[in-house]
Write a protein that holds these residues in place. Structure first.
Motif, PDB file in Angstrom:
ATOM      1  N   GLU A   7      17.677  19.221  26.480  1.00 38.42           N
ATOM      2  CA  GLU A   7      17.881  17.903  25.875  1.00 38.42           C
ATOM      3  C   GLU A   7      16.647  17.037  26.088  1.00 38.42           C
ATOM      4  N   PRO A   8      16.318  16.179  25.131  1.00 34.59           N
ATOM      5  CA  PRO A   8      15.156  15.292  25.286  1.00 34.59           C
ATOM      6  C   PRO A   8      15.336  14.364  26.488  1.00 34.59           C
TER       7      PRO A   8
ATOM      8  N   GLU B 286      15.209  10.862  28.360  1.00 35.72           N
ATOM      9  CA  GLU B 286      15.410   9.475  27.966  1.00 35.72           C
ATOM     10  C   GLU B 286      14.253   8.602  28.451  1.00 35.72           C
TER      11      GLU B 286
ATOM     12  N   GLU C 113       5.515  22.844  25.791  1.00 36.70           N
ATOM     13  CA  GLU C 113       6.902  22.385  25.875  1.00 36.70           C
ATOM     14  C   GLU C 113       7.078  21.362  27.000  1.00 36.70           C
TER      15      GLU C 113
ATOM     16  N   ASP D 164      18.859  24.359  23.409  1.00 38.60           N
ATOM     17  CA  ASP D 164      17.544  23.872  23.808  1.00 38.60           C
ATOM     18  C   ASP D 164      17.687  22.772  24.866  1.00 38.60           C
TER      19      ASP D 164
ATOM     20  N   SER E  25       8.919  13.189  24.743  1.00 34.18           N
ATOM     21  CA  SER E  25      10.199  12.849  24.118  1.00 34.18           C
ATOM     22  C   SER E  25      10.796  11.578  24.697  1.00 34.18           C
ATOM     23  N   ALA E  26      10.279  11.115  25.837  1.00 38.31           N
ATOM     24  CA  ALA E  26      10.857   9.962  26.528  1.00 38.31           C
ATOM     25  C   ALA E  26      10.338   8.648  25.963  1.00 38.31           C
TER      26      ALA E  26
ATOM     27  N   GLU F 143       5.764  18.227  25.570  1.00 32.70           N
ATOM     28  CA  GLU F 143       6.723  17.713  24.595  1.00 32.70           C
ATOM     29  C   GLU F 143       7.894  17.030  25.297  1.00 32.70           C
ATOM     30  N   PHE F 144       8.306  17.578  26.438  1.00 35.32           N
ATOM     31  CA  PHE F 144       9.398  16.985  27.209  1.00 35.32           C
ATOM     32  C   PHE F 144       9.007  15.582  27.682  1.00 35.32           C
TER      33      PHE F 144
ATOM     34  N   LYS G 116      12.482  26.434  24.161  1.00 42.24           N
ATOM     35  CA  LYS G 116      13.261  26.290  22.941  1.00 42.24           C
ATOM     36  C   LYS G 116      13.515  27.667  22.322  1.00 42.24           C
TER      37      LYS G 116
END
Length: 477
Positions: free
Chosen positions: A194-195, A197, A431, A192, A438-439, A434-435, A185
Motif C-alpha cells: 500500500e502507498p 501516507e 520500488e 502490492d 508515494s507519501a 517509489e514508496f 509489485k
C-alpha cells in the motif's frame, strides 16, 4: 523521540528496533535472528552455547511495553524465544495472518536452536498464544497512552506489514513508520504494498537499495527456460527457498508453466527444439521437501481471502496453484533420506524445492552434500544470499568449479549454478524510491536492513533524487 537499533543496523538479518516513547517506556519492532556472517565469530563451546551467545539479548527489556512484529520471517522474529527467556511478558501485536503463522516459526526455531523437548516447546507456545494480539490491516490500535499503531499491507509474504506509529498527542504527535520488509509489485499471490501516507521518520529497509531487479514480468519464462536447460543434464534441479513466501511463489509459477504447456500440447502446438526432451513438462515432478514449507503452503491455501485477484481467479477456474497434480510433498525424514540416495544414484530429472533459502541448514544441505559433486545437478538460486552463508559461497565459487564447506565438510562443486533475478521478495531501489515518493511528505529516512556500503550508496541516490530529504544510515550511527 528516539529509535535505537538492536539488529539489522550493519547487515540484513537480526531486525530489531526500539522506539522510545515520551513516557520513558519503549516498544520493540521485530526481534529477528542473526544469520551468516552477522553472527558471532566465536567458535568456542558447544553448538548450543555458541547459538545462545550469538542470539542472546544485549540490551535491557524491563522498560519494554510491547513487541510489534512486521511479519514472521526468522530474521524478524527468531530471537523471540530469547526475549521470553529474558522475562518479557508484554503483548505482541501483529496482523492476523502473522499471528496464525508465528507459532510454527517459533516451534521450528526452538527445535533448531534450543530444545526438542516437546513439553517445553508446548509450554512456550502456550505462553506465546496468550501474548498475541492479532490486528486487522488498517485498524488503529492504542498500544500505550502515547502510541497508536496501524498495520499496512507490505506485499512481502502472507501477513506482512509496514507499521505506522503515531507517537505523542496533539500538536507534538509525530509519525514513525517501520517498513519491515517491503515486497515487490506484481508478486504472485500477494497484493502490492500500500502507498505510504506520510512519515516524520521512515525506518526503511535497504536490502536492494543499490540495484534494481530484473524484469519481473518475464521471470516465469526465464524460470521455464532455465529448468528446460537444466533437465538436459538429466539431473535434479535444486532450488533453495525460504519456507514462507518464496516456496509458495515458485509453486504458483510452476503450476502455471505446466498448465500453459498442457494447453498448447492439447492444441497440438508443441514443437521439437534443440532440447533432448522437449516434452519435459509432461511428466516433470516438483518435490517440496521441507516440513515447514509444506505446513506454510497448507496455511497459504487456507487463507485464500488474502490472495490477490489473479490468484483467486485461478481458483475460480478450478485450478489449484499450490496443490497441483505433479506436486509431491516429502513428509518424513526417512522418505527424505531415501529420495536423496535415489537421486544420487539415479540422476532422475526432477525439481526439488527445500529449505533453507541460504543453505544454512535444513534438508537442502543434505541434497547439496550428496549432489553438488555430480555434474548432472543444477542449483538454481532465486533469493538473496547473505555474506557468510553457504548459499553465498556456492553462488560465488560454484561457477568457478570451487567448493563449499557444509557442516565442516569440504564439498567440491561440479554442479551447474544459476542465479535467477526477479524473484526477490524485497523491493528494489526503484520500488523503495517509489514508496517514499508515494507519501505526502517524508521528513527523514533512516536506512536499515542492508549492508553498510549498500546503505551509503542508497543514501547518495536518495539525496540526489529527493534534495530536501534528510537521510541517515544505521550503519554509521
Amino acid at each position: 523521540m528516539e529509535v535505537i537499533h538492536h539488529g539489522a543496523a550493519q547487515g540484513v538479518t537480526g531486525s530489531c528496533h526500539e522506539l522510545k516513547l515520551p513516557s520513558g517506556r519503549s516498544v520493540l519492532v521485530d526481534i529477528g535472528l542473526f544469520q551468516g556472517a552477522e553472527t558471532s565469530s566465536d567458535t568456542t563451546g558447544s553448538t548450543a552455547e555458541r547459538e545462545t551467545a550469538q542470539q542472546s539479548l544485549d540490551f535491557p527489556i524491563d522498560h519494554i511495553e510491547a513487541l510489534i512484529l512486521t511479519h514472521c520471517h526468522i530474521d524478524h522474529v527468531g530471537r523471540l524465544p530469547w526475549l521470553l527467556i529474558a522475562g518479557f511478558r508484554g503483548p505482541i501485536y501483529c496482523t492476523r495472518a502473522t499471528a496464525h503463522l508465528l507459532p510454527m516459526v517459533i516451534e521450528d526455531a526452538l527445535k533448531v536452536g534450543m530444545t526438542r523437548n516437546a513439553s517445553l516447546i508446548n509450554a512456550v507456545l502456550k505462553l506465546l498464544d496468550g501474548m498475541l494480539r492479532p490486528i486487522r490491516y488498517n485498524d488503529w490500535v492504542d498500544i500505550a497512552t502515547d502510541l497508536h499503531v496501524r498495520f499496512r499491507q507490505a506485499g512481502h509474504i502472507l501477513g506482512s506489514s509496514y507499521v505506522e506509529c503515531d507517537v505523542g498527542a496533539g500538536d507534538s504527535m509525530q509519525r514513525v513508520v517501520f517498513s519491515g520488509d517491503l515486497g515487490c509489485k506484481n508478486s504472485p499471490l500477494l497484493p502490492d504494498p500500500e502507498p505510504l501516507e506520510y512519515a516524520d521518520l521512515l525506518v526503511l529497509e535497504s536490502t536492494y537499495g543499490n540495484r534494481n531487479h530484473e524484469n519481473r514480468a518475464e521471470r516465469q519464462s526465464r524460470l521455464q527456460r532455465v529448468i528446460e536447460h537444466c533437465v538436459v543434464d538429466r539431473g535434479a534441479v535444486l532450488i533453495p527457498a525460504f519456507s514462507i513466501g518464496r516456496t509458495q511463489e515458485l509453486l504458483y509459477e510452476l503450476e502455471d508453466i505446466i498448465h500453459q504447456y498442457r494447453l498448447t500440447a492439447s492444441a497440438g502446438e508443441v514443437t521439437d527444439s534443440a532440447l533432448s526432451n522437449p516434452h519435459i513438462w509432461d511428466d516433470i515432478v516438483v518435490i517440496v521437501d521441507s516440513p515447514m514449507a509444506a505446513q506454510f503452503t497448507r496455511q497459504y491455501r487456507q487463507m485464500k481471502e488474502l490472495w490477490d485477484e489473479e490468484a483467486r481467479e485461478r481458483l475460480a477456474d478450478d485450478r489449484h496453484p499450490l496443490n497441483f497434480g505433479r506436486l509431491h510433498v516429502v513428509d518424513t525424514h526417512q522418505e527424505h533420506e531415501r529420495l536423496v540416495n535415489f537421486l544420487r544414484s539415479s540422476g532422475e530429472p526432477c525439481i526439488v524445492i527445500a529449505a533453507s533459502g541460504m543453505c544454512t541448514g535444513g534438508r537442502m544441505v543434505n541434497y547439496l552434500r550428496a549432489l553438488l559433486p555430480d555434474p548432472r545437478t543444477d542449483v538454481l538460486f532465486v533469493g538473496f544470499q547473505a555474506r557468510g552463508t553457504p548459499g553465498h559461497d556456492i553462488q560465488r565459487y560454484g561457477p568457478r568449479g570451487g567448493y563449499v564447506m557444509l557442516d565442516g565438510q569440504r564439498i567440491d562443486i561440479k554442479a551447474q549454478v544459476y542465479t535467477l533475478g526477479g524473484y526477490s521478495a524485497h523491493a528494489d531501489q526503484g520500488e523503495l524510491m517509489e514508496f517514499i515518493g508515494s507519501a505526502a511528505y517524508v521528513s527523514h529516512v533512516r536506512l536499515v536492513h542492508g549492508d553498510p556500503q549498500v546503505q551509503r550508496e542508497f543514501a547518495d541516490v536518495l539525496h540526489g533524487h529527493f534534495p530536501t530529504l534528510s537521510v541517515s544510515c544505521a550503519a554509521d550511527l
